[in-house]
Write a protein that holds these residues in place. Sequence first.
Motif, PDB file in Angstrom:
ATOM      1  N   PHE A  64       0.844  -1.198   0.000  1.00 40.15           N
ATOM      2  CA  PHE A  64       0.000   0.000   0.000  1.00 40.15           C
ATOM      3  C   PHE A  64       0.881   1.252   0.000  1.00 40.15           C
ATOM      4  CE2 PHE A  64      -4.583  -0.776   1.443  1.00 40.15           C
ATOM      5  CZ  PHE A  64      -4.638  -2.045   0.892  1.00 40.15           C
ATOM      6  N   ASP A  65       0.349   2.327  -0.579  1.00 38.73           N
ATOM      7  CA  ASP A  65       1.055   3.603  -0.522  1.00 38.73           C
ATOM      8  C   ASP A  65       1.140   4.122   0.910  1.00 38.73           C
ATOM      9  OD1 ASP A  65      -0.383   3.303  -3.207  1.00 38.73           O
ATOM     10  OD2 ASP A  65       0.986   4.962  -3.639  1.00 38.73           O
ATOM     11  N   SER A  66       0.049   3.927   1.675  1.00 36.36           N
ATOM     12  CA  SER A  66      -0.017   4.583   2.981  1.00 36.36           C
ATOM     13  C   SER A  66      -1.086   3.948   3.860  1.00 36.36           C
ATOM     14  CB  SER A  66      -0.341   6.072   2.809  1.00 36.36           C
ATOM     15  OG  SER A  66      -1.456   6.253   1.947  1.00 36.36           O
ATOM     16  N   ILE A  67      -0.967   4.240   5.150  1.00 38.36           N
ATOM     17  CA  ILE A  67      -2.062   4.000   6.089  1.00 38.36           C
ATOM     18  C   ILE A  67      -2.518   5.352   6.609  1.00 38.36           C
ATOM     19  CG2 ILE A  67      -1.261   1.717   6.774  1.00 38.36           C
ATOM     20  CD1 ILE A  67      -0.257   3.010   9.399  1.00 38.36           C
ATOM     21  N   PHE A  68      -3.697   5.383   7.185  1.00 32.72           N
ATOM     22  CA  PHE A  68      -4.288   6.653   7.612  1.00 32.72           C
ATOM     23  C   PHE A  68      -5.135   6.445   8.856  1.00 32.72           C
ATOM     24  CE2 PHE A  68      -8.472   8.964   7.176  1.00 32.72           C
ATOM     25  CZ  PHE A  68      -8.044  10.162   7.717  1.00 32.72           C
ATOM     26  N   PHE A  69      -5.031   7.397   9.804  1.00 36.30           N
ATOM     27  CA  PHE A  69      -5.904   7.439  10.972  1.00 36.30           C
ATOM     28  C   PHE A  69      -6.669   8.750  11.010  1.00 36.30           C
ATOM     29  CE2 PHE A  69      -2.514   4.552  12.342  1.00 36.30           C
ATOM     30  CZ  PHE A  69      -3.273   3.491  12.787  1.00 36.30           C
ATOM     31  N   ALA A  70      -7.981   8.667  11.116  1.00 33.73           N
ATOM     32  CA  ALA A  70      -8.807   9.849  11.359  1.00 33.73           C
ATOM     33  C   ALA A  70      -8.690  10.250  12.832  1.00 33.73           C
ATOM     34  CB  ALA A  70     -10.255   9.551  11.000  1.00 33.73           C
ATOM     35  N   ASP A  71      -9.181  11.436  13.143  1.00 32.34           N
ATOM     36  CA  ASP A  71      -9.179  11.874  14.548  1.00 32.34           C
ATOM     37  C   ASP A  71     -10.094  13.071  14.702  1.00 32.34           C
ATOM     38  OD1 ASP A  71      -8.197  11.344  17.146  1.00 32.34           O
ATOM     39  OD2 ASP A  71      -6.989  13.154  17.062  1.00 32.34           O
ATOM     40  N   SER A  72     -10.507  13.320  15.927  1.00 30.96           N
ATOM     41  CA  SER A  72     -11.315  14.498  16.229  1.00 30.96           C
ATOM     42  C   SER A  72     -11.063  14.894  17.674  1.00 30.96           C
ATOM     43  CB  SER A  72     -12.800  14.188  16.023  1.00 30.96           C
ATOM     44  OG  SER A  72     -13.547  15.361  16.230  1.00 30.96           O
ATOM     45  N   PRO A  73     -10.952  16.196  17.968  1.00 28.32           N
ATOM     46  CA  PRO A  73     -10.644  16.613  19.343  1.00 28.32           C
ATOM     47  C   PRO A  73     -11.903  16.663  20.204  1.00 28.32           C
ATOM     48  CG  PRO A  73     -10.702  18.537  17.945  1.00 28.32           C
ATOM     49  CD  PRO A  73     -10.994  17.352  17.060  1.00 28.32           C
ATOM     50  N   GLN A  74     -12.603  15.588  20.249  1.00 30.09           N
ATOM     51  CA  GLN A  74     -13.799  15.453  21.081  1.00 30.09           C
ATOM     52  C   GLN A  74     -14.116  13.969  21.165  1.00 30.09           C
ATOM     53  OE1 GLN A  74     -16.869  16.607  17.676  1.00 30.09           O
ATOM     54  NE2 GLN A  74     -17.863  15.558  19.380  1.00 30.09           N
ATOM     55  N   LEU A  75     -14.911  13.621  22.161  1.00 30.53           N
ATOM     56  CA  LEU A  75     -15.442  12.264  22.216  1.00 30.53           C
ATOM     57  C   LEU A  75     -16.798  12.263  21.552  1.00 30.53           C
ATOM     58  CD1 LEU A  75     -15.171   9.368  23.325  1.00 30.53           C
ATOM     59  CD2 LEU A  75     -16.539  10.142  25.271  1.00 30.53           C
ATOM     60  N   PHE A  76     -16.972  11.417  20.532  1.00 33.35           N
ATOM     61  CA  PHE A  76     -18.320  11.262  20.004  1.00 33.35           C
ATOM     62  C   PHE A  76     -19.093  10.538  21.090  1.00 33.35           C
ATOM     63  CE2 PHE A  76     -16.025  12.294  16.181  1.00 33.35           C
ATOM     64  CZ  PHE A  76     -16.875  13.222  15.622  1.00 33.35           C
ATOM     65  N   GLN A  77     -20.109  11.263  21.620  1.00 40.43           N
ATOM     66  CA  GLN A  77     -20.581  11.020  22.973  1.00 40.43           C
ATOM     67  C   GLN A  77     -21.094   9.629  23.282  1.00 40.43           C
ATOM     68  OE1 GLN A  77     -21.040  12.509  25.945  1.00 40.43           O
ATOM     69  NE2 GLN A  77     -20.352  14.604  25.663  1.00 40.43           N
ATOM     70  N   ASP A  78     -21.793   9.019  22.347  1.00 41.25           N
ATOM     71  CA  ASP A  78     -22.430   7.787  22.754  1.00 41.25           C
ATOM     72  C   ASP A  78     -21.451   6.636  22.733  1.00 41.25           C
ATOM     73  OD1 ASP A  78     -24.062   5.655  23.280  1.00 41.25           O
ATOM     74  OD2 ASP A  78     -25.781   6.706  22.418  1.00 41.25           O
ATOM     75  N   VAL A  79     -20.921   6.318  23.901  1.00 38.05           N
ATOM     76  CA  VAL A  79     -19.913   5.259  23.966  1.00 38.05           C
ATOM     77  C   VAL A  79     -20.560   3.877  23.978  1.00 38.05           C
ATOM     78  CG1 VAL A  79     -18.270   6.754  25.152  1.00 38.05           C
ATOM     79  CG2 VAL A  79     -19.733   5.222  26.496  1.00 38.05           C
ATOM     80  N   GLY A  80     -21.862   3.831  24.035  1.00 36.44           N
ATOM     81  CA  GLY A  80     -22.531   2.533  24.006  1.00 36.44           C
ATOM     82  C   GLY A  80     -22.383   1.844  22.658  1.00 36.44           C
ATOM     83  N   ARG A  81     -22.407   2.645  21.617  1.00 41.95           N
ATOM     84  CA  ARG A  81     -22.550   2.131  20.260  1.00 41.95           C
ATOM     85  C   ARG A  81     -21.382   1.292  19.750  1.00 41.95           C
ATOM     86  NH1 ARG A  81     -22.745   6.089  15.075  1.00 41.95           N
ATOM     87  NH2 ARG A  81     -23.617   4.642  13.552  1.00 41.95           N
ATOM     88  N   ARG A  82     -20.185   1.809  19.957  1.00 47.76           N
ATOM     89  CA  ARG A  82     -19.009   1.164  19.362  1.00 47.76           C
ATOM     90  C   ARG A  82     -17.773   1.714  20.057  1.00 47.76           C
ATOM     91  NH1 ARG A  82     -18.451   3.107  13.221  1.00 47.76           N
ATOM     92  NH2 ARG A  82     -16.650   1.737  13.410  1.00 47.76           N
ATOM     93  N   PRO A  83     -16.601   1.121  19.860  1.00 47.86           N
ATOM     94  CA  PRO A  83     -15.379   1.655  20.475  1.00 47.86           C
ATOM     95  C   PRO A  83     -15.214   3.143  20.162  1.00 47.86           C
ATOM     96  CG  PRO A  83     -14.939  -0.503  19.557  1.00 47.86           C
ATOM     97  CD  PRO A  83     -16.336  -0.127  19.132  1.00 47.86           C
ATOM     98  N   ALA A  84     -15.032   3.946  21.185  1.00 50.52           N
ATOM     99  CA  ALA A  84     -14.999   5.394  21.043  1.00 50.52           C
ATOM    100  C   ALA A  84     -13.722   5.936  21.660  1.00 50.52           C
ATOM    101  CB  ALA A  84     -16.213   6.009  21.738  1.00 50.52           C
ATOM    102  N   GLY A  85     -13.238   7.022  21.076  1.00 45.93           N
ATOM    103  CA  GLY A  85     -11.981   7.588  21.551  1.00 45.93           C
ATOM    104  C   GLY A  85     -10.838   6.656  21.190  1.00 45.93           C
ATOM    105  N   GLY A  86      -9.644   7.066  21.534  1.00 44.73           N
ATOM    106  CA  GLY A  86      -8.504   6.199  21.242  1.00 44.73           C
ATOM    107  C   GLY A  86      -7.205   6.970  21.301  1.00 44.73           C
ATOM    108  N   LEU A  87      -6.191   6.357  20.729  1.00 48.13           N
ATOM    109  CA  LEU A  87      -4.836   6.910  20.803  1.00 48.13           C
ATOM    110  C   LEU A  87      -4.669   8.092  19.852  1.00 48.13           C
ATOM    111  CD1 LEU A  87      -2.997   3.465  20.709  1.00 48.13           C
ATOM    112  CD2 LEU A  87      -3.561   4.832  22.739  1.00 48.13           C
ATOM    113  N   GLU A  88      -3.816   9.019  20.210  1.00 46.70           N
ATOM    114  CA  GLU A  88      -3.510  10.172  19.362  1.00 46.70           C
ATOM    115  C   GLU A  88      -2.748   9.653  18.137  1.00 46.70           C
ATOM    116  OE1 GLU A  88      -1.832  13.053  17.342  1.00 46.70           O
ATOM    117  OE2 GLU A  88      -0.411  12.053  18.680  1.00 46.70           O
ATOM    118  N   PRO A  89      -3.255   9.935  16.919  1.00 44.16           N
ATOM    119  CA  PRO A  89      -2.729   9.238  15.735  1.00 44.16           C
ATOM    120  C   PRO A  89      -1.271   9.557  15.373  1.00 44.16           C
ATOM    121  CG  PRO A  89      -4.519  10.762  15.124  1.00 44.16           C
ATOM    122  CD  PRO A  89      -4.466  10.720  16.615  1.00 44.16           C
TER     123      PRO A  89
END
Lengths: 445, 445
Positions: B49-74
């Motif tokens: 592959f040419d590259s890998i990529f990590f998205a990020d956002s400076p907030q917690l998408f609030q509903d932590v029930g739904r799926r793994p939320a938050g994580g490591l700084e990319p």
Amino acid sequence: MTRQLHFNAFLMSTGHHESSWRLPESDPRANTDIGHFRRLAQIAERGTFDSIFFADSPQLFQDVGRRPAGGLEPIQVLASVAGVTSRIGLIATATTSYNEPFNLARAFASLDHISGGRAGWNVVTTATAEAAQNFNLDTLPNHRDRYDRAAEFLQVAQQLWDSWDDDAILADKDAGAWGDNDKVNTVDHKGRFFGVRGPLNVERSPQGHPLIVQAGSSEDGKDLAAKYAEAVFTAQQTLADAQAFYSDLKSRAKALGRNPDHIMILPGIVPIIGETQAQAQALESELDRLIVPKYALKELAKTLKIDPSELSLDEQLPANLPSEDQIEGAKSRYSLVVSLARRENLTVRELIGRLGGGRGHRTFTGTPVQVADAITEWFDSGAADGFNIMPAVLPSGLEAFVDTVVPILRERGLFRTDYTGSTLREHYGLPRPTNVFDKTLQEVG
Amino acid sequence: MTRQLHFNAFLMSTGHHESSWRLPESDPRANTDIGHFRRLAQIAERGTFDSIFFADSPQLFQDVGRRPAGGLEPIQVLASVAGVTSRIGLIATATTSYNEPFNLARAFASLDHISGGRAGWNVVTTATAEAAQNFNLDTLPNHRDRYDRAAEFLQVAQQLWDSWDDDAILADKDAGAWGDNDKVNTVDHKGRFFGVRGPLNVERSPQGHPLIVQAGSSEDGKDLAAKYAEAVFTAQQTLADAQAFYSDLKSRAKALGRNPDHIMILPGIVPIIGETQAQAQALESELDRLIVPKYALKELAKTLKIDPSELSLDEQLPANLPSEDQIEGAKSRYSLVVSLARRENLTVRELIGRLGGGRGHRTFTGTPVQVADAITEWFDSGAADGFNIMPAVLPSGLEAFVDTVVPILRERGLFRTDYTGSTLREHYGLPRPTNVFDKTLQEVG
């Protein structure tokens, strides 16, 4: 068990002596070589050091002629180093003056996860106008405002680190519930400097909070350290000064209701080690001989807030220097330099030599036994809980310390032969902070 | 040689499908496990592959029930990943709205040094009020202001990356001159959003500038991309839409005097691969079955800026939705969702299923040959220079793509069998930027 020493390895490119890069053994491009730093961390871990540490500043110290300048962002370096080490603590400097609490809290929580609980943050307020000018300001904010901002920054960061309860993640695949929203808390901070809603965008980290380190020795700096710091880096030239600083800071912490054993005082020392005393002194002389006075003069004048033309190499410092009150920048460094010069009646040339090794930190030059003795003396006489080891030359100075001084201290029963804990807090004997938001917990401090 | 495909692997915890964490094979704690991301990067590198990529956002998408939320700084994750890979490019999202140019320019230059020239930056402006509230604001700054700030941010960052000439370091041990002050330049930027003096506190990096990636598809977003982006991530549901987007963006770049081959258009696709078509469809159905509608409903309502009570699972979207003009947040995502639902007359339940896989990106479900055919069709008909591969489940979906689809594309002569370059720019066929400050160079752009 005998009270135990703690060691932090303060790492920088080719070493702390400003001439170190000119030695034949040194790689002058080491400051951007991640492999160099990974190897240094492994040497320190072989020596069962508590931690390694990288300083940083959001500016280029302008004169690039003098020595390797600028370099890699330290939190990234530590994230990389975490992959080739397993126990040693990983401490980075970051400034509260030119960052946002949400971003830095995330960064250190992230490093704590990546390293399995080994992250530490040296909190600085950054004392130069040059840095301010990289962040939309014309001049340096005043000393008190910087420290007020730092205190509020830390309060916000601590709440963000606590914003997820330790048991917030359910990972319940059958029920389709990953986390428990009731255990993820907003922070809703609104203060003088910051408005931060939270929660943090990463779960609570292995250490709860990274270890908080502080290094300012001004009155404001000592107050901040007494309140928040768990380890303190300090520059002390004499045993008496080190003892006074040690007892002052422990008393301040106690007065605030803290356990004084939970603030580790770590004076910086520059060990210059030789098989014989003559060899050690020859290395020191060679390093001092390689100092280029024109750069050092400029740097000294900057610390003293005077023009370089007011300094003459073979005379003492001018009599009419500003007082510490008039310094808005690095107050404690200013006072240390002036009092060193006055106490020992040094010429500017001699002062430059003394500062060239460790920028005001104490140099211990001698055989492994002599260095171990000096360490033991300070440790046994109420001047230190351990030391911030600042090798004059890297990697050789760190290797010499690990291979020749550490074994002596181990034999004396003063230093661990192997790690007993796995987190940075465990190495320094510091508790994991309780979570202020967790309703099921009592403060156990 | 035949025109070559480019692949970026868009990585996130257990995969892009919102139910992926619920599969027996998935580790629901993968989002904070650095080992997981290091392994994923190695799989992608095995697939050249040419590259890998990590998205990020400076907030917690609030509903932590739904799926793994938050994580490591990319950026830290990539600094770590750099140590266990040698060729693959490393791209991280960072926002221009809540950072300072000096800090981010340093971070990406540092990552470029650490990785030997493999850093890329996905520039985002962050489209939520929740993020604004983590950074001293009550509400989201308006769309145009965010993009104006992003443009000025990039101008400053580019100057900081150029502030050291490529030959600024002398490393002259004999003369005692490490760097040449005449080759380190201040930036002295004073603009609407930023005042930055410079120079940067790290030397110019292997790529000169990190690769600039952009993903906003609003008018402002496309303008920014046309001017600055070298790779563009985009969500396109139909071949016709993808072709229109491709030719629009290439034309905009050309109109600005840029070489249209120097802006790579990479639509995101979610490949769901099975040995047989039935197996692939069974996997997709199982993932969709595991979606918990209450979370997905909330998320959809948020995108549409309406109350969840206005949505009924078995009816179509309400007729009276706001227009894109009224959306200050993620405009292009809003329009994509609405037009997908209207075009295919989907019920809310069906729409949720379609969005669950790739949050609006196109899903290609089928055998390796079918997926390779779909890729080839888009690539050959002016819709893409390559693809942003978004595996529904990780690591298995990435492994399946690398081990079964990549070999087919290699056989067709459409994709490299080994890396030919060593930097991210070289993989994408992009030039190393000339240094605007370097007096010895001409613009060769």
